[in-house]
Design a protein around this motif. Sequence first.
Motif, short mmCIF file in Angstrom:
data_model
loop_
_atom_site.label_atom_id
_atom_site.label_comp_id
_atom_site.label_asym_id
_atom_site.label_seq_id
_atom_site.Cartn_x
_atom_site.Cartn_y
_atom_site.Cartn_z
N VAL A 101 0.85 -1.19 0.00
CA VAL A 101 0.00 0.00 0.00
C VAL A 101 0.89 1.24 0.00
CG1 VAL A 101 -1.73 1.34 1.28
CG2 VAL A 101 -1.88 -1.15 1.23
N LEU A 102 0.49 2.22 -0.78
CA LEU A 102 1.11 3.55 -0.75
C LEU A 102 0.09 4.54 -0.22
CD1 LEU A 102 3.24 5.75 -1.52
CD2 LEU A 102 2.16 5.78 -3.79
N VAL A 103 0.47 5.30 0.81
CA VAL A 103 -0.38 6.36 1.35
C VAL A 103 0.27 7.68 0.92
CG1 VAL A 103 -1.39 7.38 3.42
CG2 VAL A 103 -1.01 4.91 3.31
N THR A 104 -0.44 8.48 0.11
CA THR A 104 0.21 9.60 -0.54
C THR A 104 -0.77 10.72 -0.88
OG1 THR A 104 1.56 10.21 -2.49
CG2 THR A 104 -0.14 8.54 -2.81
N THR A 105 -0.23 11.91 -1.05
CA THR A 105 -1.03 13.03 -1.57
C THR A 105 -0.95 13.09 -3.09
OG1 THR A 105 0.88 14.50 -1.26
CG2 THR A 105 -0.76 14.44 0.50
N ASP A 106 -0.12 12.24 -3.70
CA ASP A 106 0.08 12.25 -5.16
C ASP A 106 -0.19 10.86 -5.73
OD1 ASP A 106 0.75 12.75 -7.75
OD2 ASP A 106 2.87 13.15 -7.39
N PRO A 107 -1.47 10.50 -5.89
CA PRO A 107 -1.81 9.16 -6.35
C PRO A 107 -1.48 8.88 -7.81
CG PRO A 107 -3.78 10.49 -6.19
CD PRO A 107 -2.67 11.31 -5.62
N ASP A 108 -0.98 9.89 -8.54
CA ASP A 108 -0.60 9.69 -9.94
C ASP A 108 0.91 9.67 -10.14
OD1 ASP A 108 -3.26 9.62 -10.91
OD2 ASP A 108 -3.37 11.80 -10.77
N ALA A 120 -5.28 7.84 -1.44
CA ALA A 120 -5.10 9.25 -1.79
C ALA A 120 -5.52 10.11 -0.61
CB ALA A 120 -5.91 9.61 -3.02
N VAL A 121 -4.57 10.88 -0.07
CA VAL A 121 -4.81 11.69 1.12
C VAL A 121 -4.98 13.16 0.72
CG1 VAL A 121 -3.83 12.50 3.31
CG2 VAL A 121 -3.55 10.11 2.61
N THR A 122 -6.00 13.79 1.25
CA THR A 122 -6.22 15.23 1.09
C THR A 122 -5.86 15.90 2.40
OG1 THR A 122 -8.04 14.79 -0.44
CG2 THR A 122 -7.88 17.01 0.47
N LEU A 123 -5.01 16.93 2.36
CA LEU A 123 -4.49 17.53 3.58
C LEU A 123 -5.49 18.41 4.31
CD1 LEU A 123 -0.87 18.48 2.46
CD2 LEU A 123 -1.65 16.40 3.64
N SER A 136 -9.53 4.06 -11.01
CA SER A 136 -10.27 2.99 -10.36
C SER A 136 -9.38 2.24 -9.37
CB SER A 136 -10.81 2.01 -11.41
OG SER A 136 -11.47 0.93 -10.80
N GLY A 137 -9.91 1.98 -8.18
CA GLY A 137 -9.20 1.20 -7.20
C GLY A 137 -8.45 2.01 -6.17
N VAL A 138 -8.28 3.31 -6.40
CA VAL A 138 -7.60 4.16 -5.43
C VAL A 138 -8.58 4.54 -4.32
CG1 VAL A 138 -6.46 6.37 -5.04
CG2 VAL A 138 -5.95 5.05 -7.11
N MET A 139 -8.17 4.35 -3.07
CA MET A 139 -9.02 4.71 -1.94
C MET A 139 -8.93 6.21 -1.69
SD MET A 139 -8.98 3.44 2.08
CE MET A 139 -9.74 1.83 1.75
N ASP A 140 -10.06 6.88 -1.66
CA ASP A 140 -10.14 8.30 -1.35
C ASP A 140 -10.30 8.44 0.16
OD1 ASP A 140 -10.80 10.95 -0.97
OD2 ASP A 140 -12.20 11.05 -2.65
N GLU A 141 -9.22 8.79 0.84
CA GLU A 141 -9.26 8.85 2.30
C GLU A 141 -10.37 9.77 2.80
OE1 GLU A 141 -6.65 10.25 6.14
OE2 GLU A 141 -6.88 11.46 4.35
N ALA A 142 -10.45 10.96 2.25
CA ALA A 142 -11.42 11.94 2.73
C ALA A 142 -12.86 11.43 2.60
CB ALA A 142 -11.26 13.26 1.97
N LYS A 143 -13.10 10.61 1.61
CA LYS A 143 -14.45 10.14 1.32
C LYS A 143 -14.77 8.80 1.99
CE LYS A 143 -17.42 9.78 -2.78
NZ LYS A 143 -17.41 9.87 -4.26
N GLU A 144 -13.75 7.96 2.18
CA GLU A 144 -14.01 6.58 2.58
C GLU A 144 -13.60 6.22 3.99
OE1 GLU A 144 -13.12 3.58 -0.50
OE2 GLU A 144 -12.48 5.24 -1.77
N VAL A 145 -12.52 6.81 4.50
CA VAL A 145 -11.98 6.35 5.78
C VAL A 145 -12.93 6.64 6.94
CG1 VAL A 145 -10.11 6.73 7.46
CG2 VAL A 145 -9.58 6.35 5.05
N SER A 146 -13.69 7.71 6.85
CA SER A 146 -14.61 8.06 7.94
C SER A 146 -15.67 6.99 8.16
CB SER A 146 -15.27 9.40 7.67
OG SER A 146 -16.04 9.35 6.48
N SER A 147 -15.91 6.14 7.17
CA SER A 147 -16.94 5.12 7.30
C SER A 147 -16.47 3.92 8.13
CB SER A 147 -17.39 4.63 5.92
OG SER A 147 -16.34 3.97 5.24
N PHE A 148 -15.18 3.84 8.41
CA PHE A 148 -14.65 2.72 9.19
C PHE A 148 -14.80 3.00 10.69
CE2 PHE A 148 -12.73 2.06 5.07
CZ PHE A 148 -12.74 0.67 4.94
#
Length: 237
Positions: A101-108, A120-123, A136-148
Motif C-alpha cells: 500500500v502507498l499512502v500519498t497526496t500524489d496518487p498519480d 489518496a490523502v487530502t491535507l 479505479s481502485g484508489v481509496m479516497d481517504e477523505a471520502k471513505e476512511v470516515s466510514s470505518f
Amino acid sequence: MLTPHQALTDLVREDPTRPAITFYDDTPGPTQGERIEISRRVLDNWVAKAANALQEGLDVQRGSIVLLDLPCPHWRTCYWALAVWAVGATLTLDPHEGADVLVTTDPDSPTAEDADEVVAVTLAALAREYAGDLRSGVMDEAKEVSSFGDGFTPWDEPEAEDDALVHDGNRTPYAELFGEAEWAPGSRVLVTGTSAYDLLGHLLRALATGSSLVLVRGPEPASEDPRILSEGVTVRT
C-alpha cells in the motif's frame, strides 16, 4: 513489548482530553492558516479508522509493507504511521517497488504506479473528497476512511523482531521503536522541519513520555512568535 498502539491506548485511558497534537500550517496554499488541535481520544479515533481501512479495506496485516509519502510535519502523517503500526505492518519511508500500500497526496506519481494499493490523502482538515480524478481502485481517504469504525482490534500482533520502520535502508524492529525518553513527562514539544523520520521519532517519544507535539509546517517560528508562548512550548526540537 510496548507497541505504539498500546502506548496511545494507555494515554487515552490516563487522560483522553489532553492535547496530543496541535498543528499549524504556515505553507503557501489552500491550507495556509489552518490550526488544528487533536486530543488523545481524537487521535486514537483517527488511528482506528485508518487502521481499519488498511486491515479491512486493503487487507494489510502483519508483514505487509506500507509506504508513507506525506508532508512533514503534518498531523495526517502521524495518524497514518500509527495506523500502520497498529496493524503490525512495516512502515517504509523509502521508495519501494511493489509496496502493498502507498499512502500519498500524489496518487498519480510513478511510485503509485508500482504499489499494489493506493490511498489518496487530502491535507485540508474539512475535505470530504479528493480534489481531482482518481483512477479505479484508489481509496479516497477523505471520502471513505470516515466510514470505518472508531475502535480497532488487530488480526495479529507484531513480534519483537518484525520490521516496524524502514528508512535509508535501515530496519528498526518493533522491539526497538522506542528509544530512551529524552523529554520530561508531559512536555509540550515544538516540531518543525521536513524529515518524516525525525517526525516519527518525535511522535514515538511523545507517546513514551505522555508529551504533546506542536507541529508547524513551514519556516521555523521565531523565538518571539506569540504562538510559542500561547501553546506552552517547553521543548524545541
